[in-house]
Design a protein around this motif. Structure first.
Motif, PDB file in Angstrom:
ATOM      1  N   ASP A 113      55.999  -1.631   3.511  1.00 45.84           N
ATOM      2  CA  ASP A 113      54.316  -1.788   3.367  1.00 45.84           C
ATOM      3  C   ASP A 113      53.904  -2.783   2.124  1.00 45.84           C
ATOM      4  O   ASP A 113      53.033  -3.364   2.485  1.00 45.84           O
ATOM      5  CB  ASP A 113      54.093  -0.307   2.823  1.00 45.84           C
ATOM      6  N   ALA A 114      54.854  -3.066   1.216  1.00 45.74           N
ATOM      7  CA  ALA A 114      54.540  -4.032   0.241  1.00 45.74           C
ATOM      8  C   ALA A 114      54.635  -5.422   0.504  1.00 45.74           C
ATOM      9  O   ALA A 114      54.068  -6.151  -0.024  1.00 45.74           O
ATOM     10  CB  ALA A 114      55.133  -3.511  -1.222  1.00 45.74           C
ATOM     11  N   TRP A 115      55.748  -5.761   1.282  1.00 44.17           N
ATOM     12  CA  TRP A 115      56.100  -7.175   1.576  1.00 44.17           C
ATOM     13  C   TRP A 115      56.095  -7.490   3.150  1.00 44.17           C
ATOM     14  O   TRP A 115      55.508  -8.350   3.432  1.00 44.17           O
ATOM     15  CB  TRP A 115      57.501  -7.575   0.864  1.00 44.17           C
ATOM     16  N   LEU A 116      56.940  -6.803   3.670  1.00 44.66           N
ATOM     17  CA  LEU A 116      57.300  -7.232   5.291  1.00 44.66           C
ATOM     18  C   LEU A 116      55.964  -7.374   6.075  1.00 44.66           C
ATOM     19  O   LEU A 116      55.597  -8.311   6.788  1.00 44.66           O
ATOM     20  CB  LEU A 116      58.365  -6.365   5.855  1.00 44.66           C
ATOM     21  N   PHE A 117      55.023  -6.153   6.191  1.00 43.70           N
ATOM     22  CA  PHE A 117      54.103  -6.395   6.968  1.00 43.70           C
ATOM     23  C   PHE A 117      52.939  -7.185   6.553  1.00 43.70           C
ATOM     24  O   PHE A 117      52.528  -7.726   7.246  1.00 43.70           O
ATOM     25  CB  PHE A 117      53.597  -4.509   7.129  1.00 43.70           C
ATOM     26  N   PRO A 118      52.743  -7.063   5.235  1.00 43.78           N
ATOM     27  CA  PRO A 118      51.543  -7.979   4.769  1.00 43.78           C
ATOM     28  C   PRO A 118      51.883  -9.331   4.917  1.00 43.78           C
ATOM     29  O   PRO A 118      51.063 -10.105   5.435  1.00 43.78           O
ATOM     30  CB  PRO A 118      51.390  -7.785   3.377  1.00 43.78           C
ATOM     31  N   ILE A 119      53.259  -9.967   4.593  1.00 42.55           N
ATOM     32  CA  ILE A 119      53.567 -11.358   4.833  1.00 42.55           C
ATOM     33  C   ILE A 119      53.393 -11.831   6.382  1.00 42.55           C
ATOM     34  O   ILE A 119      53.189 -12.829   6.487  1.00 42.55           O
ATOM     35  CB  ILE A 119      54.663 -11.629   4.107  1.00 42.55           C
ATOM     36  N   ASN A 120      53.816 -10.727   7.206  1.00 43.34           N
ATOM     37  CA  ASN A 120      53.808 -11.298   8.628  1.00 43.34           C
ATOM     38  C   ASN A 120      52.429 -10.844   9.295  1.00 43.34           C
ATOM     39  O   ASN A 120      52.363 -11.058  10.665  1.00 43.34           O
ATOM     40  CB  ASN A 120      54.779 -10.374   9.364  1.00 43.34           C
ATOM     41  N   GLY A 121      51.577 -10.455   8.649  1.00 52.42           N
ATOM     42  CA  GLY A 121      49.986 -10.226   8.987  1.00 52.42           C
ATOM     43  C   GLY A 121      49.896  -8.871   9.933  1.00 52.42           C
ATOM     44  O   GLY A 121      48.986  -8.949  10.603  1.00 52.42           O
ATOM     45  N   LEU A 122      50.849  -8.282   9.650  1.00 51.55           N
ATOM     46  CA  LEU A 122      50.689  -6.783  10.432  1.00 51.55           C
ATOM     47  C   LEU A 122      50.219  -5.767   9.784  1.00 51.55           C
ATOM     48  O   LEU A 122      49.678  -4.690  10.306  1.00 51.55           O
ATOM     49  CB  LEU A 122      52.156  -6.391  10.699  1.00 51.55           C
ATOM     50  N   ALA A 123      49.753  -5.962   8.566  1.00 54.29           N
ATOM     51  CA  ALA A 123      48.891  -5.004   7.675  1.00 54.29           C
ATOM     52  C   ALA A 123      48.372  -5.783   6.640  1.00 54.29           C
ATOM     53  O   ALA A 123      49.081  -6.879   6.118  1.00 54.29           O
ATOM     54  CB  ALA A 123      49.863  -3.838   7.389  1.00 54.29           C
ATOM     55  N   ALA A 124      47.280  -5.163   6.002  1.00 51.28           N
ATOM     56  CA  ALA A 124      46.575  -5.836   4.682  1.00 51.28           C
ATOM     57  C   ALA A 124      47.686  -5.350   3.616  1.00 51.28           C
ATOM     58  O   ALA A 124      48.320  -4.543   3.725  1.00 51.28           O
ATOM     59  CB  ALA A 124      45.365  -5.130   4.531  1.00 51.28           C
ATOM     60  N   LYS A 125      47.463  -6.281   2.541  1.00 51.18           N
ATOM     61  CA  LYS A 125      48.123  -6.049   1.456  1.00 51.18           C
ATOM     62  C   LYS A 125      47.827  -4.611   0.875  1.00 51.18           C
ATOM     63  O   LYS A 125      46.465  -4.418   0.670  1.00 51.18           O
ATOM     64  CB  LYS A 125      47.822  -7.138   0.411  1.00 51.18           C
ATOM     65  N   PRO A 126      48.873  -3.633   0.482  1.00 48.98           N
ATOM     66  CA  PRO A 126      48.424  -2.458   0.043  1.00 48.98           C
ATOM     67  C   PRO A 126      47.656  -2.242  -1.318  1.00 48.98           C
ATOM     68  O   PRO A 126      47.904  -3.439  -2.305  1.00 48.98           O
ATOM     69  CB  PRO A 126      49.900  -1.730  -0.120  1.00 48.98           C
ATOM     70  N   LYS A 127      46.829  -1.284  -1.385  1.00 47.92           N
ATOM     71  CA  LYS A 127      46.017  -1.181  -2.663  1.00 47.92           C
ATOM     72  C   LYS A 127      46.887  -0.868  -3.738  1.00 47.92           C
ATOM     73  O   LYS A 127      48.017  -0.166  -3.340  1.00 47.92           O
ATOM     74  CB  LYS A 127      44.974  -0.232  -2.488  1.00 47.92           C
ATOM     75  N   PRO A 128      46.559  -0.893  -4.998  1.00 52.86           N
ATOM     76  CA  PRO A 128      47.429  -0.636  -6.090  1.00 52.86           C
ATOM     77  C   PRO A 128      47.786   0.859  -5.905  1.00 52.86           C
ATOM     78  O   PRO A 128      48.947   1.052  -6.375  1.00 52.86           O
ATOM     79  CB  PRO A 128      46.433  -0.858  -7.408  1.00 52.86           C
ATOM     80  N   GLU A 129      47.050   1.800  -5.554  1.00 49.64           N
ATOM     81  CA  GLU A 129      47.335   3.230  -5.667  1.00 49.64           C
ATOM     82  C   GLU A 129      48.356   3.458  -4.722  1.00 49.64           C
ATOM     83  O   GLU A 129      49.585   4.283  -4.714  1.00 49.64           O
ATOM     84  CB  GLU A 129      46.198   4.064  -5.404  1.00 49.64           C
ATOM     85  N   ARG A 130      48.549   2.622  -3.371  1.00 49.53           N
ATOM     86  CA  ARG A 130      49.419   2.930  -2.518  1.00 49.53           C
ATOM     87  C   ARG A 130      50.946   2.216  -3.046  1.00 49.53           C
ATOM     88  O   ARG A 130      51.965   2.761  -2.809  1.00 49.53           O
ATOM     89  CB  ARG A 130      49.160   1.966  -1.144  1.00 49.53           C
ATOM     90  N   ILE A 131      50.695   0.992  -3.984  1.00 45.76           N
ATOM     91  CA  ILE A 131      51.919   0.479  -4.248  1.00 45.76           C
ATOM     92  C   ILE A 131      52.518   1.557  -5.230  1.00 45.76           C
ATOM     93  O   ILE A 131      53.907   1.864  -5.295  1.00 45.76           O
ATOM     94  CB  ILE A 131      51.900  -0.772  -5.112  1.00 45.76           C
TER      95      ILE A 131
END
Length: 225
Positions: free
Chosen positions: A118-136
């Motif tokens: 959720d924090a690296w793989l999906f965002p860097i591959n355009g599969l999901a938005a960068k998670p919000k701070p609360e999700r991190i």
């Protein structure tokens, strides 16, 4: 003369990396066959013939194909491909290693995998938005809940199942080290046993430990730029 067992892996994969370390330390004849997950090589028709699940790690021994890390560990140990210290022959000692390997799936591995995804793989591959701070923060809390379990339950001695390093340590440490890609560092004050254990694993497995993390560390540096 029989052919060497072929080992298919990607050092971006923590399960691959843990098994790769065990094989390197065992120093037995193995044919290393890297599969670049970032290039989706695991999804090719050619690789599907190697592993029907199209994941890493996998091995091929003659006509025999095998996937899933724990199954591979047991098979390689029975074939004499792993150092006996890493996966003991003694029934009780081996059972303790197996106990951790089974436990970690829904605990440390699950928490670290979700963080990585959720924090690296999906965002860097355009599969999901960068998670919000609360999700991190939620992801970190999930990881640290499991670090707390390692601290309280598993690290009564120098290593996870005793005074000697086993594949349990290689697999567990590889999962936690995966989070270096997101610049997560184990808090030595919160988890002193875990931090010292990770240092012991690194010391016991170098130079392979650092070699195995080279790609993770490179990506972490790139993310800082």
């Amino acid at each position: 003369m029989s052919k060497s067992i072929r080992f298919y892996y990607d050092l971006l994969s923590p399960t691959s990396r843990g098994l790769w370390l065990a094989l390197k330390l065992g120093n037995k004849p193995i044919e290393y066959c890297p599969i670049a997950l970032r290039k989706l090589e695991q999804l090719t028709d050619e690789y599907k013939k190697i592993n029907r699940f199209q994941k890493v790690p996998a091995i091929v021994d003659g006509d025999f194909h095998l996937a899933e890390t724990i199954a591979i560990i047991r098979y390689l140990a029975d074939k004499g491909q792993l150092d006996e210290k890493l996966y003991p022959k003694s029934l009780e000692a081996r059972a303790r290693v197996d106990e951790f390997l089974e436990w970690q799936h829904l605990n440390i591995r699950l928490a670290c995998s979700m963080f990585f995804r959720d924090a690296w793989l999906f965002p860097i591959n355009g599969l999901a938005a960068k998670p919000k701070p609360e999700r991190i923060q939620e992801l970190i809390e999930g990881v640290e809940t499991n670090l707390g379990l390692l601290e309280l339950i598993w690290l009564e001695k120098d290593f996870l199942v005793g005074q000697q390093m086993t594949v349990a340590d290689l697999v567990g440490a590889s999962e936690i080290n995966q989070l270096k890609i997101f610049h997560y560092k184990v808090d030595e004050k919160k988890f002193p046993k875990v931090a010292k254990w990770l240092d012991r694993v690194r010391e016991a497995t170098n130079p392979y430990h650092d070699e195995g993390l080279a790609f993770i560390n490179m990506k972490a540096k790139q993310a800082k730029l």
